[in-house]
Design a protein around this motif. Structure first.
Motif, PDB file in Angstrom:
ATOM      1  N   ALA A   1       0.832  -1.203   0.000  1.00 36.13           N
ATOM      2  CA  ALA A   1       0.000   0.000   0.000  1.00 36.13           C
ATOM      3  C   ALA A   1       0.872   1.261   0.000  1.00 36.13           C
ATOM      4  N   TYR A   2       1.949   1.257   0.792  1.00 43.15           N
ATOM      5  CA  TYR A   2       2.877   2.395   0.776  1.00 43.15           C
ATOM      6  C   TYR A   2       3.446   2.599  -0.638  1.00 43.15           C
TER       7      TYR A   2
ATOM      8  N   ARG B   1       5.010   6.068  -1.259  1.00 44.23           N
ATOM      9  CA  ARG B   1       5.910   6.094  -0.096  1.00 44.23           C
ATOM     10  C   ARG B   1       6.902   4.930  -0.226  1.00 44.23           C
ATOM     11  N   VAL B   2       7.780   5.043  -1.224  1.00 45.90           N
ATOM     12  CA  VAL B   2       8.649   3.927  -1.587  1.00 45.90           C
ATOM     13  C   VAL B   2       9.650   3.602  -0.491  1.00 45.90           C
TER      14      VAL B   2
ATOM     15  N   GLU C   1      11.738  -0.163   3.592  1.00 45.87           N
ATOM     16  CA  GLU C   1      12.094  -0.458   4.989  1.00 45.87           C
ATOM     17  C   GLU C   1      11.318  -1.659   5.519  1.00 45.87           C
ATOM     18  N   ILE C   2      10.017  -1.695   5.227  1.00 48.68           N
ATOM     19  CA  ILE C   2       9.190  -2.805   5.705  1.00 48.68           C
ATOM     20  C   ILE C   2       9.593  -4.107   5.021  1.00 48.68           C
TER      21      ILE C   2
ATOM     22  N   LEU D   1      11.926  -2.753  -6.086  1.00 50.19           N
ATOM     23  CA  LEU D   1      11.860  -1.403  -5.513  1.00 50.19           C
ATOM     24  C   LEU D   1      13.234  -0.743  -5.455  1.00 50.19           C
ATOM     25  N   LEU D   2      14.236  -1.522  -5.158  1.00 51.50           N
ATOM     26  CA  LEU D   2      15.576  -0.957  -5.023  1.00 51.50           C
ATOM     27  C   LEU D   2      16.169  -0.528  -6.361  1.00 51.50           C
ATOM     28  N   LYS D   3      15.647  -1.052  -7.467  1.00 48.27           N
ATOM     29  CA  LYS D   3      16.160  -0.661  -8.769  1.00 48.27           C
ATOM     30  C   LYS D   3      15.963   0.828  -9.033  1.00 48.27           C
ATOM     31  N   ASP D   4      14.856   1.333  -8.525  1.00 47.45           N
ATOM     32  CA  ASP D   4      14.557   2.739  -8.799  1.00 47.45           C
ATOM     33  C   ASP D   4      13.693   3.285  -7.676  1.00 47.45           C
ATOM     34  N   THR D   5      14.281   3.990  -6.742  1.00 43.06           N
ATOM     35  CA  THR D   5      13.523   4.504  -5.603  1.00 43.06           C
ATOM     36  C   THR D   5      12.629   5.671  -5.981  1.00 43.06           C
ATOM     37  N   LYS D   6      12.865   6.295  -7.105  1.00 42.01           N
ATOM     38  CA  LYS D   6      11.974   7.350  -7.572  1.00 42.01           C
ATOM     39  C   LYS D   6      11.001   6.718  -8.558  1.00 42.01           C
ATOM     40  N   ARG D   7       9.873   6.352  -8.046  1.00 38.98           N
ATOM     41  CA  ARG D   7       8.935   5.573  -8.838  1.00 38.98           C
ATOM     42  C   ARG D   7       8.125   6.443  -9.778  1.00 38.98           C
ATOM     43  N   THR D   8       7.778   5.926 -10.960  1.00 40.81           N
ATOM     44  CA  THR D   8       6.925   6.631 -11.912  1.00 40.81           C
ATOM     45  C   THR D   8       5.469   6.281 -11.651  1.00 40.81           C
TER      46      THR D   8
END
Length: 578
Positions: free
Chosen positions: A496-497, A502-503, A508-509, A538-545
């Motif tokens: 949901a984050y 809220r990547v 972190e979770i 998620l770690l590939k790109d922390t700035k998500r589109t």
């Protein structure tokens, strides 16, 4: 309903409500005996003109008025003819005794308060009874003496019964525990009446699914009864049946079977054929848990034969055995036989014999619905649950049960894609649990999680996050951070984050989840592998589109994408099924 509805209250009907009688030490037994009528020693006239009772405020200060009103209240309560009038007398008696405080009328004040509370309970006004009983306990706190000590005990036990009828099991346990302390101080640890209070506590802990505590109190009950009763007594048989229930709930089936066999022998020795049949049903359940199917069928059929011969073909006990047989045949893959037994049970519930309670019918319908759900007929299961709710909605003390049924309805609505109705069912269940003081239970946390999943399907992500966060807090407290249900909520919250952008919080979770799963399950476990894949993405790109967010939301929704298997896995981990 497996894994859904709370252990039913014991007894299912309104419990006998103890009324303190000074000098009557039998009241220490936790309220199981009826209060003696003060008018038994005189003949009851056929008709009598009602005595006039003064009603002005000044008259209530008359020291002689309180005992007179109390006598009228007790007579009215004993007759049962006009509870409203008896309530009026008892209320005015309590006011009169309050106005004469300090004049040695504390015992009479407690008696009048207990009568007020008892009448409130008989009228279904349990909430009104609570402050009255709390006041009776306050009065006994101010004075000493054996009479007032026993009065205080009676107040705690009656308050525990009242909380039990309101579904507030935690407060009920607290009251019974306080009553037990007083009882032990007055009568000692081995008095037979102490055993009855220990049994009250054992049953309350079973209802709260606190089985270790329940087992401790039940063993204490059995120990006392064995000291004071003959071998193979009815009391010992009842204790062993409760112990068997507790052992079965804990997965100790062999011990459960041993207690049931001993209980059955005691009942046979005492000529209790119907009770022997009821125990046979329980023995069949244990055999079913042990996958000893032929022995289970034999036990069920024995019970069925007895119930039909002693109670008739249309008695609810016969329907109950049909349901047990339906469950057995479902578990052995014989679906036609399973549905046939379900239909036989429903025919009995459709035309119940006189004396059948709504609670019995509703309980049977919920059990049948679980079988229909298991054989993939959710629409039929929903119809049965809706009928069960209609039967219980006007019955006092059933709010927790209704909440459990509504939660299961929410699961079924979710299964058939009716997410709006699913959310509404979960919301209604949560409101009932909250009003009953169960807002910190593990079950409450699980229902919050399920409602969160329904909100996700409705694209109400903010609401879903709030529900997941509340569920996480509760399950961390009740189950611990490493429990499967808690980990599952973490996983849903991470998704949901991610869906709302809220990547970093999601990462972190997921890192925490992966660490726990690898520690507990090993790195090769499929669950750990799934979480690792999600984290790597998620770690590939922390700035998500924007599109990336949509993909994560699609995964959470358990879509038909390549991640559908993961979504199904998460649902089963949180489902209400065992």
């Amino acid at each position: 309903m497996p894994g859904l509805v709370s252990v039913q209250q014991t007894p299912p009907q309104t419990p006998p409500v103890p009324v303190f009688i000074p000098g009557d030490r039998t009241r220490v037994n936790g309220g199981s005996n009826k209060s003696p009528s003060p008018s038994n020693s005189r003949a009851r006239p056929g008709k009598k003109t009602p005595e006039k009772v003064p009603t002005t405020n000044s008259s209530l200060e008359n020291p002689d008025l309180g005992p007179f009103l109390l006598k009228l209240a007790r007579d009215g309560m004993a007759s049962g003819e006009n509870p409203s009038k008896a309530l009026d007398y008892a209320l005015r008696a309590s006011i009169a005794f309050e106005n004469c405080s300090g004049s040695g009328h504390e015992v009479e004040l407690v008696m009048s308060l207990h009568i007020v509370a008892s009448i409130y309970c008989s009228l279904g006004r349990f909430e009104d009874a609570v402050p009255v009983l709390e006041r009776s306990i306050e009065v006994t706190d101010l004075e000493n003496g054996s009479d007032l000590a026993l009065a205080r005990f009676s107040g705690y036990m009656q308050l525990g019964d009242t909380y039990s009828m309101l579904g507030r099991v935690d407060k009920s346990i607290s009251c019974y525990g306080s009553g037990l302390k007083i009882q032990v101080e007055v009568l000692g640890e081995s008095d037979p009446t102490v055993a009855e209070t220990c049994r009250y506590l054992a049953e309350a802990h079973v209802q709260a699914m606190q089985f270790d505590e329940a087992e401790s109190f039940c063993k204490k009950t059995l120990e006392i009864h064995r000291k004071h009763t003959a071998p193979a007594s009815l009391e010992e048989a009842a204790d062993r049946r409760l112990l068997a229930l507790i052992c079965e709930a804990k997965g100790d089936y062999e011990s459960a079977l041993e207690h049931l066999v001993l209980a059955s022998m005691s009942m046979i020795a005492n000529g209790q054929d119907n009770e022997v049949a009821a125990i046979d049903v329980s023995i069949g359940d244990v055999y079913l848990s042990l996958c000893r199917f032929e022995e289970a069928i034999f036990s069920y059929q024995k019970a069925l034969t007895v119930f039909k011969s002693t109670r008739g073909d249309n008695h609810p006990s016969v329907a109950s055995v049909f349901i047990h047989l339906a469950d057995l045949y479902y578990k052995t893959g014989k679906l036609r036989e399973s549905k046939s037994y379900c239909e036989n049970a429903m025919r009995i519930y459709a035309k119940p014999v006189p004396g059948t309670t709504f609670e019995e019918i509703a309980s049977g319908l919920t059990e049948i619905s679980a079988i229909y759900e298991a054989i993939n007929e959710p629409e039929e299961a929903l119809k049965l649950l809706e009928k069960a709710v209609r039967l219980l909605e006007d019955t006092p003390g059933q709010q927790s049960t209704i909440a459990g049924i509504e939660a299961q309805m929410g699961v079924l609505f979710y299964m058939i894609g009716m997410y709006g109705k699913a959310r509404n069912s979960f919301e209604s269940a949560i409101a009932k649990l909250h009003s009953n003081g169960e807002k910190k239970s593990a079950f409450f946390g699980i229902v919050l999680n399920q409602m969160g999943l329904a909100c996700v399907q409705l694209y109400k992500i903010d609401e879903a996050v709030r529900l997941f966060e509340e569920a996480r807090e509760i399950l961390e407290q009740e189950c611990g951070s490493f429990h499967l249900n808690t980990i599952g909520v973490y996983s849903n919250l991470a998704a949901a984050y991610d869906a709302m952008g809220r990547v970093e919080d999601a990462i972190e979770i997921l890192e925490y989840i992966l660490k726990v799963r690898e520690q507990k399950l090993g790195t090769a476990n499929p669950d750990a592998e799934d979480e690792k894949m999600r984290l790597v993405e998620l770690l590939k790109d922390t700035k998500r589109t924007r599109n990336r967010k949509g993909k994560s939301l699609e995964n959470l929704l358990d879509s038909n994408s390549t991640r559908k298997k993961e979504g199904t896995k998460k649902w089963s981990g949180f489902g209400f099924k065992n």
